[in-house]
Write a protein that holds these residues in place. Sequence first.
Motif, short mmCIF file in Angstrom:
data_model
loop_
_atom_site.label_atom_id
_atom_site.label_comp_id
_atom_site.label_asym_id
_atom_site.label_seq_id
_atom_site.Cartn_x
_atom_site.Cartn_y
_atom_site.Cartn_z
N GLN A 265 1.75 12.12 -1.12
CA GLN A 265 1.89 10.72 -0.73
C GLN A 265 2.00 10.64 0.79
O GLN A 265 3.01 11.02 1.38
CB GLN A 265 3.11 10.07 -1.38
N SER A 299 -8.52 8.94 5.98
CA SER A 299 -8.11 7.54 6.08
C SER A 299 -9.27 6.62 6.44
O SER A 299 -9.18 5.40 6.27
CB SER A 299 -7.00 7.40 7.12
N LEU A 304 -10.78 4.40 -0.28
CA LEU A 304 -9.46 4.99 -0.53
C LEU A 304 -8.47 3.87 -0.90
O LEU A 304 -8.37 2.86 -0.20
CB LEU A 304 -8.98 5.71 0.73
N ARG A 305 -7.75 4.05 -2.01
CA ARG A 305 -6.82 3.03 -2.48
C ARG A 305 -5.43 3.24 -1.87
O ARG A 305 -4.92 4.35 -1.84
CB ARG A 305 -6.73 3.05 -4.00
N LYS A 306 -4.84 2.13 -1.44
CA LYS A 306 -3.49 2.16 -0.87
C LYS A 306 -2.48 1.63 -1.87
O LYS A 306 -2.79 0.80 -2.73
CB LYS A 306 -3.43 1.33 0.42
N ASN A 307 -1.24 2.11 -1.75
CA ASN A 307 -0.15 1.56 -2.52
C ASN A 307 0.34 0.26 -1.88
O ASN A 307 -0.05 -0.08 -0.76
CB ASN A 307 1.00 2.57 -2.62
N SER A 311 1.30 3.16 1.78
CA SER A 311 1.14 4.60 1.64
C SER A 311 -0.10 4.90 0.81
O SER A 311 -0.64 4.02 0.12
CB SER A 311 2.38 5.21 0.98
N ILE A 312 -0.56 6.16 0.87
CA ILE A 312 -1.76 6.56 0.15
C ILE A 312 -1.46 7.84 -0.62
O ILE A 312 -0.97 8.83 -0.05
CB ILE A 312 -2.94 6.80 1.11
N ASP A 313 -1.74 7.81 -1.94
CA ASP A 313 -1.58 9.00 -2.77
C ASP A 313 -2.91 9.75 -2.84
O ASP A 313 -3.93 9.17 -3.22
CB ASP A 313 -1.14 8.62 -4.19
N ASN A 327 -9.28 8.71 -4.69
CA ASN A 327 -8.23 9.38 -3.93
C ASN A 327 -8.09 10.85 -4.33
O ASN A 327 -7.05 11.47 -4.06
CB ASN A 327 -6.89 8.68 -4.15
#
Length: 366
Positions: A265, A299, A304-307, A311-313, A327
Amino acid sequence: MDVPPADTGSFASNIDTVWQTPMEDAGPYGADKGAGGKYLILPPGHIGKAPDGYIVVPSETFAGYALFRSNLASHGEEDIAKSAAYGKRLKVYPLAQAASPPETRFTDAKDILYDSTIPYDVRFFRSLDRIVQTEPWLTRDMAMIDQLRSLGIEKGKAFAPDAATTEILNAAATEARDVVDRMYDRGFPRFFPTSRWAVPAFPVLVKAQSSGFVASDQYPLDARALTYSLGYIGIKRLGTAQAYLIAEKDRDGRRFNGGKTYRLQVPPNVPVDQYWSVTVYDRQTHALVKNMPRASRASNVSELRKNADGSIDVYFSPNAPAGKDTNWVPTDPQRDFELLFRVYAPRKEFFDRTWVLPDVETVALE
């Protein structure tokens, strides 16, 4: 080398001797500071004044190499094409042809397997002989002249080990690999006090490399062997255009297993002016894992999916977890692996450790 100004793009670039010692950096964080410039590499023993208008780079070896990374704004086709076009503005030619430089040739290596792994057998000694035959002896290395002669490596003479000597050299190279591997298992200096991410070079080596080994009381050969068993870049101004962190164990201290699923994360607001990326490498060879559809996530990947908190997993496993393909970085279930986290144009907060990259966690999928 004619380096273009950082207008339609930019380089993270380094110019090194054949011994991987950095001579100069180029681009926004190099000697030209993004204005572009003509870099003149002079050979060992050069006598005379260099012509005006050049950034002069004296070399202690005849051979060398340069790594120029043309930075990507994103992984979209338009930005990739723009980055490639900027890269092709670089020109390389002999000084004698400066009045009318020939066209610089570019080779697309996209579908070419480039094996950068170290040959831990007699091939290593053949490569060493090739360097001995073509390069000058450096003062710091003269203690090796007689030792290499005892192996049959001597300037002006052919290296032709017989079968018995070849067997000994193969065994010696294998032993050297095992020694380096044990050093690797002991680990590098941790970057964050609360996680396992580490700098893949000891401070004594960073100081020696960036200064050209000028200190008379330091010659960190073992530290150098360890770092250059992993990579081959030499950076003059470490931590400006780029910085690297390495991890080869999860939060619980277990080696990364290519058959398991892991999650990193990445906290929000990574302190970089460009982008970050995380790449999977083969633990045994320290090269990219073969036959994978991709090796990293970054990045600047638009999908890319973000929370919710920014944050990014990022997931590492043989198969993408359900709904996590964008991701996901694939791993080989038959190979252990290591991770390299890169930051491009890192900011002060990165080195102040006010932003912390946490450990990678093992994930139990339902």
